[in-house]
Design a protein around this motif. Sequence first.
Motif, PDB file in Angstrom:
ATOM      1  N   LEU A 418      37.451  38.265  30.328  1.00 41.84           N
ATOM      2  CA  LEU A 418      36.239  38.567  31.085  1.00 41.84           C
ATOM      3  C   LEU A 418      35.259  39.342  30.214  1.00 41.84           C
ATOM      4  O   LEU A 418      34.044  39.079  30.232  1.00 41.84           O
ATOM      5  CB  LEU A 418      36.595  39.371  32.341  1.00 41.84           C
ATOM      6  N   MET A 419      35.779  40.291  29.448  1.00 38.97           N
ATOM      7  CA  MET A 419      34.900  41.049  28.539  1.00 38.97           C
ATOM      8  C   MET A 419      34.253  40.132  27.512  1.00 38.97           C
ATOM      9  O   MET A 419      33.050  40.227  27.243  1.00 38.97           O
ATOM     10  CB  MET A 419      35.707  42.131  27.828  1.00 38.97           C
ATOM     11  N   VAL A 420      35.061  39.272  26.892  1.00 34.73           N
ATOM     12  CA  VAL A 420      34.521  38.338  25.907  1.00 34.73           C
ATOM     13  C   VAL A 420      33.472  37.447  26.557  1.00 34.73           C
ATOM     14  O   VAL A 420      32.399  37.199  25.978  1.00 34.73           O
ATOM     15  CB  VAL A 420      35.654  37.500  25.291  1.00 34.73           C
ATOM     16  N   THR A 421      33.745  36.978  27.756  1.00 34.19           N
ATOM     17  CA  THR A 421      32.796  36.099  28.454  1.00 34.19           C
ATOM     18  C   THR A 421      31.500  36.828  28.775  1.00 34.19           C
ATOM     19  O   THR A 421      30.396  36.310  28.529  1.00 34.19           O
ATOM     20  CB  THR A 421      33.436  35.557  29.741  1.00 34.19           C
ATOM     21  N   LEU A 422      31.623  38.033  29.343  1.00 42.33           N
ATOM     22  CA  LEU A 422      30.424  38.796  29.695  1.00 42.33           C
ATOM     23  C   LEU A 422      29.604  39.138  28.455  1.00 42.33           C
ATOM     24  O   LEU A 422      28.369  39.017  28.463  1.00 42.33           O
ATOM     25  CB  LEU A 422      30.821  40.070  30.441  1.00 42.33           C
ATOM     26  N   ALA A 423      30.284  39.574  27.408  1.00 41.16           N
ATOM     27  CA  ALA A 423      29.562  39.918  26.184  1.00 41.16           C
ATOM     28  C   ALA A 423      28.881  38.690  25.590  1.00 41.16           C
ATOM     29  O   ALA A 423      27.736  38.759  25.115  1.00 41.16           O
ATOM     30  CB  ALA A 423      30.516  40.545  25.176  1.00 41.16           C
ATOM     31  N   THR A 424      29.590  37.549  25.620  1.00 41.52           N
ATOM     32  CA  THR A 424      29.005  36.315  25.095  1.00 41.52           C
ATOM     33  C   THR A 424      27.769  35.922  25.887  1.00 41.52           C
ATOM     34  O   THR A 424      26.716  35.587  25.306  1.00 41.52           O
ATOM     35  CB  THR A 424      30.040  35.182  25.136  1.00 41.52           C
ATOM     36  N   LEU A 425      27.868  35.959  27.206  1.00 43.92           N
ATOM     37  CA  LEU A 425      26.719  35.611  28.045  1.00 43.92           C
ATOM     38  C   LEU A 425      25.557  36.560  27.812  1.00 43.92           C
ATOM     39  O   LEU A 425      24.391  36.135  27.744  1.00 43.92           O
ATOM     40  CB  LEU A 425      27.133  35.618  29.516  1.00 43.92           C
ATOM     41  N   ALA A 426      25.874  37.843  27.697  1.00 44.42           N
ATOM     42  CA  ALA A 426      24.807  38.823  27.478  1.00 44.42           C
ATOM     43  C   ALA A 426      24.078  38.561  26.169  1.00 44.42           C
ATOM     44  O   ALA A 426      22.840  38.601  26.101  1.00 44.42           O
ATOM     45  CB  ALA A 426      25.394  40.233  27.494  1.00 44.42           C
ATOM     46  N   VAL A 427      24.837  38.269  25.115  1.00 43.79           N
ATOM     47  CA  VAL A 427      24.212  38.002  23.814  1.00 43.79           C
ATOM     48  C   VAL A 427      23.416  36.704  23.864  1.00 43.79           C
ATOM     49  O   VAL A 427      22.301  36.614  23.314  1.00 43.79           O
ATOM     50  CB  VAL A 427      25.289  37.948  22.709  1.00 43.79           C
ATOM     51  N   VAL A 428      23.973  35.663  24.519  1.00 46.52           N
ATOM     52  CA  VAL A 428      23.256  34.390  24.613  1.00 46.52           C
ATOM     53  C   VAL A 428      21.948  34.569  25.376  1.00 46.52           C
ATOM     54  O   VAL A 428      20.890  34.063  24.957  1.00 46.52           O
ATOM     55  CB  VAL A 428      24.151  33.334  25.282  1.00 46.52           C
ATOM     56  N   VAL A 429      21.973  35.277  26.494  1.00 47.07           N
ATOM     57  CA  VAL A 429      20.743  35.519  27.260  1.00 47.07           C
ATOM     58  C   VAL A 429      19.747  36.331  26.441  1.00 47.07           C
ATOM     59  O   VAL A 429      18.535  36.051  26.440  1.00 47.07           O
ATOM     60  CB  VAL A 429      21.079  36.229  28.589  1.00 47.07           C
ATOM     61  N   TYR A 430      20.260  37.334  25.750  1.00 47.34           N
ATOM     62  CA  TYR A 430      19.375  38.154  24.910  1.00 47.34           C
ATOM     63  C   TYR A 430      18.693  37.302  23.847  1.00 47.34           C
ATOM     64  O   TYR A 430      17.482  37.413  23.602  1.00 47.34           O
ATOM     65  CB  TYR A 430      20.201  39.274  24.266  1.00 47.34           C
ATOM     66  N   ARG A 431      19.460  36.434  23.206  1.00 46.98           N
ATOM     67  CA  ARG A 431      18.878  35.558  22.181  1.00 46.98           C
ATOM     68  C   ARG A 431      17.892  34.570  22.798  1.00 46.98           C
ATOM     69  O   ARG A 431      16.865  34.237  22.189  1.00 46.98           O
ATOM     70  CB  ARG A 431      19.985  34.801  21.458  1.00 46.98           C
ATOM     71  N   TYR A 432      18.227  34.116  23.992  1.00 48.23           N
ATOM     72  CA  TYR A 432      17.327  33.174  24.673  1.00 48.23           C
ATOM     73  C   TYR A 432      15.966  33.809  24.932  1.00 48.23           C
ATOM     74  O   TYR A 432      14.921  33.195  24.660  1.00 48.23           O
ATOM     75  CB  TYR A 432      17.981  32.730  25.979  1.00 48.23           C
ATOM     76  N   ILE A 433      15.992  35.028  25.441  1.00 47.03           N
ATOM     77  CA  ILE A 433      14.734  35.726  25.708  1.00 47.03           C
ATOM     78  C   ILE A 433      14.014  36.010  24.396  1.00 47.03           C
ATOM     79  O   ILE A 433      12.798  35.832  24.293  1.00 47.03           O
ATOM     80  CB  ILE A 433      15.010  37.028  26.481  1.00 47.03           C
ATOM     81  N   GLU A 434      14.758  36.440  23.396  1.00 45.33           N
ATOM     82  CA  GLU A 434      14.178  36.792  22.104  1.00 45.33           C
ATOM     83  C   GLU A 434      13.519  35.598  21.450  1.00 45.33           C
ATOM     84  O   GLU A 434      12.471  35.699  20.824  1.00 45.33           O
ATOM     85  CB  GLU A 434      15.267  37.361  21.195  1.00 45.33           C
ATOM     86  N   GLU A 435      14.089  34.442  21.517  1.00 52.51           N
ATOM     87  CA  GLU A 435      13.591  33.247  20.852  1.00 52.51           C
ATOM     88  C   GLU A 435      12.658  32.425  21.738  1.00 52.51           C
ATOM     89  O   GLU A 435      12.122  31.405  21.261  1.00 52.51           O
ATOM     90  CB  GLU A 435      14.774  32.384  20.391  1.00 52.51           C
ATOM     91  N   GLU A 436      12.506  32.807  23.029  1.00 51.89           N
ATOM     92  CA  GLU A 436      11.650  32.100  23.988  1.00 51.89           C
ATOM     93  C   GLU A 436      11.949  30.597  23.987  1.00 51.89           C
ATOM     94  O   GLU A 436      11.081  29.737  23.923  1.00 51.89           O
ATOM     95  CB  GLU A 436      10.167  32.341  23.649  1.00 51.89           C
ATOM     96  N   LYS A 437      13.230  30.334  24.102  1.00 53.33           N
ATOM     97  CA  LYS A 437      13.702  28.950  24.047  1.00 53.33           C
ATOM     98  C   LYS A 437      13.800  28.381  25.458  1.00 53.33           C
ATOM     99  O   LYS A 437      14.342  29.011  26.341  1.00 53.33           O
ATOM    100  CB  LYS A 437      15.061  28.922  23.364  1.00 53.33           C
ATOM    101  N   GLU A 438      13.262  27.180  25.631  1.00 53.67           N
ATOM    102  CA  GLU A 438      13.369  26.499  26.911  1.00 53.67           C
ATOM    103  C   GLU A 438      14.757  25.850  27.031  1.00 53.67           C
ATOM    104  O   GLU A 438      15.175  25.112  26.151  1.00 53.67           O
ATOM    105  CB  GLU A 438      12.296  25.408  27.028  1.00 53.67           C
ATOM    106  N   HIS A 439      15.400  26.233  28.091  1.00 51.94           N
ATOM    107  CA  HIS A 439      16.743  25.696  28.288  1.00 51.94           C
ATOM    108  C   HIS A 439      16.725  24.732  29.479  1.00 51.94           C
ATOM    109  O   HIS A 439      16.431  25.129  30.586  1.00 51.94           O
ATOM    110  CB  HIS A 439      17.718  26.847  28.533  1.00 51.94           C
TER     111      HIS A 439
END
Length: 775
Positions: A418-439
């Motif tokens: 669960l920790m790995v999953t939450l951390a992974t999702l948090a980093v992916v969302v952070y990168r998504y916002i940072e890169e302004e990528k359309e998903h």
Amino acid sequence: MIINKRRRPLTILLLVLTSFLFAHGLFLILPNLFRAWDAKATDRLFHYRASSDAFRPVYDDTVVHVDLSDHTLQKLDDFYLNRSHHARVIRNLAAMEVEAILYDFIFAARTSEKDDRQLIQAATRAGDVFFGLAFKLSREPGAAVEDRGYSKSYACLDRSKWRVRVEGDLSDFYAGSEPLSTFPELAATAKGLGYLSLKFDHDGVFRRLPLLVRYRDALYPSFALAAACAYYGVPPERVVVRPGRELVLENARRPKASKPCNIAIPIDDSGNMIVNFIGGWERMKHYDFADVLRASDDRHEMDMWRDELGGKIAVVSEVLTGAADLGPVPTDANFSLSGVHANAIHTILTRDFLRELKGWETFLVEFVLLAFLFVLALEVPSPYFSLSAISVGAVYVGVAVSGFLFSNMIFQTVRPLLMVTLATLAVVVYRYIEEEKEHRFIQDTFGRYISQEVVDELLGSPEGLKISGELREVTFLVSDLRGFTILSRRLSPRVIIEIINRYLERMLDVIASYRGTVNEIQGDGILVFFGAPLSLSDDAERAVACAIEMQNAMAAFNEEQRRLLLPEMKMGIGVNTGEVVVGNIGSERRAKYSAIGSPINTAFRIESYTVGGQILISPSTYEKVHSLVRLNGAIDVEFKGIDQPVTVYDVIGLEGTYRLSRIPEERESWVTLDPPFPIRCFSVEETHMSEEAVTGALIRMSGVSAEVSLDRSVRVRCNLKVVVSVPGRQELPELYAKVLSVCRAGDSEAGFAAVLAFTGLPEDIREVLKSSRKD
């Protein structure tokens, strides 16, 4: 994709630490839920290990079962066994030189004087019999000293208490109250008493065994511990208890062993040992109570039994059908609880102990996992980060599985993952916002599925396109128009398409109203799921109701057919329920939500046995709706690959929530043909048609039903190709029919009489047949 190379280590570190704290917070709020998930994950390892030749634990057949089962009663032809029977079994086991006799019974009160005396004498002479007692187990303060008057009836408890060396705090050990013991005169003959009481985990599964329980000012051993200590020759004075760490049997020596040794049993703060189940109920050796009882009738047979059971620990228990002493364990959903004690003894004898990681050890594992993830988030490009994070989780799962299989270590899996999953999702969302990528993941999956329910499930799943397979109980409805293939040869393609579209429009509206998922449309055939992708408690009931409503909708459809001067149609429906694997099948470019399993094929086979206007349901569906359906009888049919006939049920109505009845069909009167028309019949099995014809005559007609005479018998419910010869005319176009009944004709020379139901009867053929009717 453009990747921003400038990372923000502090932000990523905060995200990782937040995931750590959030996961721990969830475990503090919902501890029982996550512990149950962890336990279920470990249970799967038990299942895998028990089924694997490479990892299955070695069975030490020192521990065996003597079962009082249904077979016992049948062999003895006696449905009531008294204590004299048990006395004889004890005498026989003692004569067989077993090392210990463990009775998983509590003989709480005296019965007849004669039988009790025999039992007491047998136990006294054997000298190695263990009987059970029970406590109400609790962790509540003061429960250990509260007896509510029970102890007055059980003075034998004082002789059974243990005084062991304690190095630590026993306050978290289970406290016993309300004791129930073997009656004193019999208990006094026992080599030892042990409590049979068990405590299941929060999810209701028995995985642990409390080895000692507190009652008043003493400790009492479990059934398994008392037997193991006696077997090893370890008195209570040589038992050392270190709560939260271990229970040590000092100078333990197996019979005929040369050197003693100390056996350290891992226990938790409550004194629980994790039982290392070696497999299902059948994994250990089992002997029938009746066979042991009768062994003394033959001296030579007793010698054979002595060779077989000499030196064993025999656990005698009742495993009759309907016995309440059943419960789920990691390797079996319905396990006789005497097997828990037997597996616990086996665990101690083999010293094959399981150990859970302690809290600080799990914390260290989580720290290492998150440290790896932090480094990956800093160094790995976005397209590969998620894959790398999944690899971290997969490696941890591999370590946890290996630790269990090779080192008997039990790792927590849910919280670290669960920790790995939450951390992974948090980093992916952070990168998504940072890169302004359309998903556009979800939008790209629209249209891949014909069912709106599947689309809704995809919208709720970040991995919707990669829905993995899962085992699920689904009710399948299969419908098909009778005689439509023949009709399609006689009508233009445009008319055929118009008929199909009007038919499907009505049927799909009915299916949607009952929340069915249309998985497949093949011409005039429909395959519908009830229970996938969305499962409800009344899936089978809704499927049957939908089938009735579909048949009733055919009345309005046929009325429209008559108005358009088109032939009427009839439909057959088959319904079956079973467990299948459902999920996404295909590739990223083209995928389909589908199901895999024999229940689907069974549904199609059941439908193939229907005649027009009929609904047949399988035994598995009938079991779920038997209190609601109204039937027009049952039919025994034969399925390919199944030796025994299968009973299917003809449904005409449904009570309960939907309260539906099939609209009765108008039956035409029988018309006798004069003279009868010669016919030739060919058996049709799937795509194969027999070359040899069964000859006969068409005698009477009623709608699409016919009475025929045949020179040979045919199988009921088989499909026939029928060629009708009309005097003075060419042969009529081939027809197809299903055999409803067959019997020998009254005149022995006439052969057999049969009733057929044609799948379809075009109007011109019907008129030819009617023109020959007998006035």
